[in-house]
Scaffold this active site. Structure first.
Site, PDB file in Angstrom:
ATOM      1  N   LYS A 122       2.506  -2.959   5.948  1.00  0.00           N
ATOM      2  CA  LYS A 122       2.813  -2.199   4.016  1.00  0.00           C
ATOM      3  C   LYS A 122       4.762  -2.757   4.080  1.00  0.00           C
ATOM      4  CE  LYS A 122      -1.517  -3.349   3.464  1.00  0.00           C
ATOM      5  NZ  LYS A 122      -1.027  -4.645   2.427  1.00  0.00           N
ATOM      6  N   SER A 138       0.967  -1.359   0.099  1.00  0.00           N
ATOM      7  CA  SER A 138      -0.044  -0.122   0.151  1.00  0.00           C
ATOM      8  C   SER A 138       0.609   1.022   0.318  1.00  0.00           C
ATOM      9  CB  SER A 138      -0.936  -0.039   1.288  1.00  0.00           C
ATOM     10  OG  SER A 138      -1.331   1.108   1.407  1.00  0.00           O
ATOM     11  N   TYR A 189      -0.712  -0.598  10.739  1.00  0.00           N
ATOM     12  CA  TYR A 189      -1.042  -0.852   8.646  1.00  0.00           C
ATOM     13  C   TYR A 189       0.005  -0.166   8.240  1.00  0.00           C
ATOM     14  CZ  TYR A 189      -2.976  -0.819   4.280  1.00  0.00           C
ATOM     15  OH  TYR A 189      -3.637  -0.624   3.082  1.00  0.00           O
ATOM     16  N   TYR A 237     -16.155  12.529   1.569  1.00  0.00           N
ATOM     17  CA  TYR A 237     -14.875  11.932   2.113  1.00  0.00           C
ATOM     18  C   TYR A 237     -14.072  10.979   0.856  1.00  0.00           C
ATOM     19  CZ  TYR A 237     -11.758   8.054   3.148  1.00  0.00           C
ATOM     20  OH  TYR A 237     -10.245   8.092   3.654  1.00  0.00           O
TER      21      TYR A 237
END
Length: 142
Positions: A52, A35, A48, A93
């Protein structure tokens, strides 16, 4: 850690014997899914991002270690991609996310799949140890 890093590590280890066998016919290829969060910081995504970032390093290390067996290891690092997981996200968003991207839109799953497909092709046989950001330019503008 289990989903994002350990799964990539263990699956690679399981695939290695098959890919060594494939190397007789020209080699094999592993594509890890990372990511852009592994390269740039986003508030509230520390764990996270760590996982990654570790996938990116796993990609580089395995590429180095397995190159003698003609096994190429690369990764893709998607940015914001329109998938079923975000189908209920409100339009405000979406506008905010798209404004962070020079191309001004979110990615499509087919764009990620196309990069994965390319990395598996003979045309990419001289590419290894790379994680390709597929993010509409978001990482270059952050």
């Amino acid at each position: 850690m289990t989903t994002n890093l350990e799964a990539s590590f263990h699956l690679s280890q399981l695939a290695r014997p098959l890919l060594i066998h494939a190397s007789i016919a020209g080699g094999g290829s592993i594509i890890n899914v990372s990511s852009i969060g592994g390269s740039i910081a986003f508030a509230g995504s520390t764990v996270y991002a760590i996982t990654k970032g570790a996938v990116n390093q796993l990609t580089r290390n395995l590429a180095t270690e397995w190159a003698p067996n003609k096994i190429r290891v690369n990764g893709v690092a998607p940015g914001f991609v329109t998938t079923d997981m975000i189908k209920d996200v409100d339009s405000e968003y979406m506008k905010q996310e798209n404004s962070k991207t020079p191309l001004g839109r979110s990615g499509k799953p087919v764009e990620i799949a196309s990069a994965v497909s390319f990395l598996c092709m003979p045309a990419a046989s001289y590419i290894t140890g790379q994680t390709i950001c597929i993010d509409g330019g978001q990482t270059i503008s952050s």
